[in-house]
Design a protein around this motif. Sequence first.
Motif, short mmCIF file in Angstrom:
data_model
loop_
_atom_site.label_atom_id
_atom_site.label_comp_id
_atom_site.label_asym_id
_atom_site.label_seq_id
_atom_site.Cartn_x
_atom_site.Cartn_y
_atom_site.Cartn_z
N VAL A 688 -43.76 19.80 25.02
CA VAL A 688 -43.89 18.53 25.73
C VAL A 688 -42.92 18.58 26.91
CG1 VAL A 688 -44.60 17.25 23.68
CG2 VAL A 688 -42.17 17.44 24.22
N HIS A 689 -42.91 17.54 27.72
CA HIS A 689 -42.08 17.54 28.93
C HIS A 689 -40.62 17.83 28.62
CE1 HIS A 689 -44.99 16.51 32.00
NE2 HIS A 689 -45.49 15.58 31.21
N ALA A 690 -40.12 17.28 27.51
CA ALA A 690 -38.71 17.45 27.18
C ALA A 690 -38.34 18.90 26.86
CB ALA A 690 -38.35 16.56 25.98
N ASP A 691 -39.36 19.73 26.54
CA ASP A 691 -39.10 21.13 26.22
C ASP A 691 -38.99 22.01 27.47
OD1 ASP A 691 -39.25 20.94 23.32
OD2 ASP A 691 -41.38 20.56 23.59
N ILE A 692 -39.44 21.50 28.61
CA ILE A 692 -39.52 22.33 29.82
C ILE A 692 -38.48 21.84 30.81
CG2 ILE A 692 -41.01 23.18 31.65
CD1 ILE A 692 -41.82 23.99 28.76
N GLN A 693 -37.60 22.75 31.20
CA GLN A 693 -36.55 22.39 32.14
C GLN A 693 -36.75 23.15 33.46
OE1 GLN A 693 -32.68 21.74 30.43
NE2 GLN A 693 -33.53 21.19 28.43
N GLN A 694 -35.76 23.86 33.95
CA GLN A 694 -35.85 24.43 35.30
C GLN A 694 -36.64 25.74 35.29
OE1 GLN A 694 -32.11 24.97 37.32
NE2 GLN A 694 -32.97 26.43 38.76
N LEU A 695 -37.76 25.75 36.01
CA LEU A 695 -38.56 26.95 36.18
C LEU A 695 -38.66 27.29 37.66
CD1 LEU A 695 -41.59 26.21 33.78
CD2 LEU A 695 -39.44 27.35 33.23
N ASP A 696 -38.46 28.56 37.98
CA ASP A 696 -38.58 29.03 39.37
C ASP A 696 -39.54 30.20 39.43
OD1 ASP A 696 -36.68 27.38 40.92
OD2 ASP A 696 -35.19 28.26 39.57
N VAL A 697 -40.32 30.25 40.51
CA VAL A 697 -41.29 31.32 40.73
C VAL A 697 -41.02 31.97 42.07
CG1 VAL A 697 -43.74 31.88 41.03
CG2 VAL A 697 -43.06 30.18 39.33
N ILE A 698 -41.04 33.30 42.08
CA ILE A 698 -40.88 34.09 43.30
C ILE A 698 -42.11 34.99 43.43
CG2 ILE A 698 -39.53 35.91 44.44
CD1 ILE A 698 -37.12 34.94 42.75
N PHE A 699 -42.66 35.09 44.62
CA PHE A 699 -43.70 36.08 44.89
C PHE A 699 -43.09 37.19 45.74
CE2 PHE A 699 -46.49 32.36 44.08
CZ PHE A 699 -47.20 32.91 43.02
N ALA A 700 -42.93 38.35 45.14
CA ALA A 700 -42.41 39.50 45.88
C ALA A 700 -43.47 39.97 46.88
CB ALA A 700 -42.06 40.63 44.91
N GLU A 701 -43.01 40.38 48.04
CA GLU A 701 -43.96 40.85 49.06
C GLU A 701 -44.60 42.15 48.59
OE1 GLU A 701 -44.13 42.07 53.81
OE2 GLU A 701 -42.38 41.04 52.99
N GLU A 702 -45.91 42.18 48.62
CA GLU A 702 -46.64 43.37 48.19
C GLU A 702 -47.91 43.50 49.03
OE1 GLU A 702 -47.38 45.28 43.94
OE2 GLU A 702 -48.75 43.62 44.27
N ASN A 703 -47.95 44.48 49.89
CA ASN A 703 -49.12 44.73 50.73
C ASN A 703 -49.97 45.82 50.10
OD1 ASN A 703 -48.27 42.88 52.80
ND2 ASN A 703 -46.77 44.40 53.43
#
Length: 750
Positions: A688-703
């Motif tokens: 539930v919402h209380a279980d999820i805290q700070q999440l970050d996503v990075i997309f590495a450059e890939e050609n």
Amino acid sequence: MKHTEMDTNKTVGKPISRLEGKLKVTGTAKYAAEYDVDNLLYGYVVNSTITKGKILSIDVSKAMALPGVTEVLSHKNRTKLAWFDLQYTDMDAPPGTVFKPFYDENILYNGQPIALVVAENFEMARYAATQITFEYSEEPFQTCLDNNLHSSRVAKKGFATALKPPPPPPTGDFEKAYQNATIKVETEYRHGTEHHNPIELFATTTVYEGDGKLTIYDKTQGTINNQLYVANIFGLKYKNVRVLAPFVGGGFGSGLRPQYQLFLCVMAALHLKRNVRVVLDRKQMFSFSHRPPTVQNLRFATDTDGKLTAMNHLSKSETSSFEDYFEPIASWSHRLYPASNTLFEQELVPLDVYTPMDMRAPGGSTALHAIECTMDELAYKLDMDPLELRLINYTEMDPSAEKPYTSKALKACYLEAAEKFGWEKRTPKPRSMERGNKLVGYGMATGIWDAFQFPSRVEAMITADGKMILNNAVTDIGTGTFTVMTQIAADELGLPMDDVDFRYGDSKKPFSMFQGGSAMTSSTGVAIVVAAKELRKKLLKKAKEMTDSPFKKVEDNEVTFKNGTIALNQNPNVTVSFKEIIAFNKGKTIKTTNMGKPHLLKLKKYSMATHSASFVEVEVDKDLGTVTVTRAVTAVAAGKIINPKTAKSQIYGSMVWGISKALHEETIMDEKLGKYMNTNLGEYHIPVHADIQQLDVIFAEENDEVINELGVKGVGEIGLVGMPAAISNAIYHATGKRIYKLPIHFDELL
């Protein structure tokens, strides 16, 4: 002809909100059970309460006496069907005998559909279902994987093995290398059963149109797949069966195969020559398809520098007694890490359960947990940073196939995610970091997933008002497909997105595979590129035919398509609009239909995959043992990102599922009853919402200039595969306790 300078902004690469978002959040979007249909009957499914045996008798007299009850269908009175001699009836069927509802009196698993009550309203159909009496003869059954590991066997071969290949052959001499190794780890990991549980319940509304024609609104990930299924089973012409699914409330793989409510709904409609709707309730959502429980045995060894020298991975998974459901598990480690001596084995254990089914990142999410936790254990034995161990064993090649990847920016994922996370602040010793009354742990893991591309056909046309219409049968299960396809088409023809109408979710439209495998952008998206190129040629050709055309002698590469016009590169003020071209064409649309498909000859030299790295921080309460994932960073290398907003949303969702898989999610089987006991969302725990805290996503450059015309890979599943292992490793770092099963419960940490 207009002489003006205009340009259109590119949309690919921009974080554009979902085009259908407002329809969904306002309740305007219609799902399979929400279409207004006249003269509608409602079906309610009755499920078996025994696990194995036979139906001796059915008494429907009380149910049929109720007002509004029209019919009770079962194996005793169903119509004769074409499909009972068919082995495969859909594109995702595994080897074996497809389950056939109402085939005969035999019960194959607990919860098997055995009758359908049809009434004038849903409430009466549901009540009438409780008034039917069944007499059974019961037989002994086996539903516990652990109790039947001795009866495992290699999977039968089927037509789907191209997407689910068996493990690679052994290399070197594993047993000798492992015995002689100085640093080695032997582990056994257990994974429980999981059920998909998308928000939208499985539902079908069948409109009976007479003369063998049906229009079907269905909850599915593949409209054409379900069209083929219905036509084959009921002996109908393909053109007379239309399946529509413009809005799908989540799938996660559960809608890849046609589920039994579709069969029962169509059967009732044909039997009664009426419009019928069948909706499963939440408990019935546990009566088909699941991620299978699996036992994995791994033996990994390295030299004193941390270089892997030997890898053995044996997996044993559940399947049904009638089909061999197989998902690649044992082969993933060799796609990530090179070793000279390997042995990979995968076996199935047939049980009296329904056939398991692909569930987001099938095989990969199960395998990577065991693999990456074993790597973590090796790192501690080596007294080495777990990230350093991955970098020591890093390779640009696919060791299992001895081929280079079309692209691989995994190293960038490691480094960028580690920096964002603050991995350098980790103290190596387990149980060495605290925050108040909480033990703090850092963990990391690698992710890898296939980069699939399926054939897809797109019809593209320019209309009299200069706008573009595209047609394809693909569904959008909430991933942003509708939006992304519109972006791709807009850029290819130089149109604003408002002038592009992407029509989808309809089996009458050109071919698309089911939406699965994180493959739709690379499949239908590439088909749009192919069709758009052909459409540009046709538009330019027609522009050349116009009176006094300044485009008469120009080549394709000498013009630019922008703002609904064709412009000369050397003199951008000279343009001709699509409207003018269509007017010259006597108002007739200019259109083309083209197939996009993988370039198999070129790709034969390469392996294809997406990669990721997940870093996680957990807090474990010293007294209660409760675990909180306080923050997590996932970096993904997936080629070109068409829409960062929808792509990030996919990774966020996968990360949440990773938390769920690691700490919450499990269906409990009572082996004595042969049935699942927590068939509801109160006791089948999800975050539930209380279980999820700070999440970050990075997309590495890939050609990636090799993989396809767009240079894209899928992002639906790659965010999940590394998370459970990263969480497990963080829990070990926090507590010093290595837990060898999922999900991890607080009592194991007390």
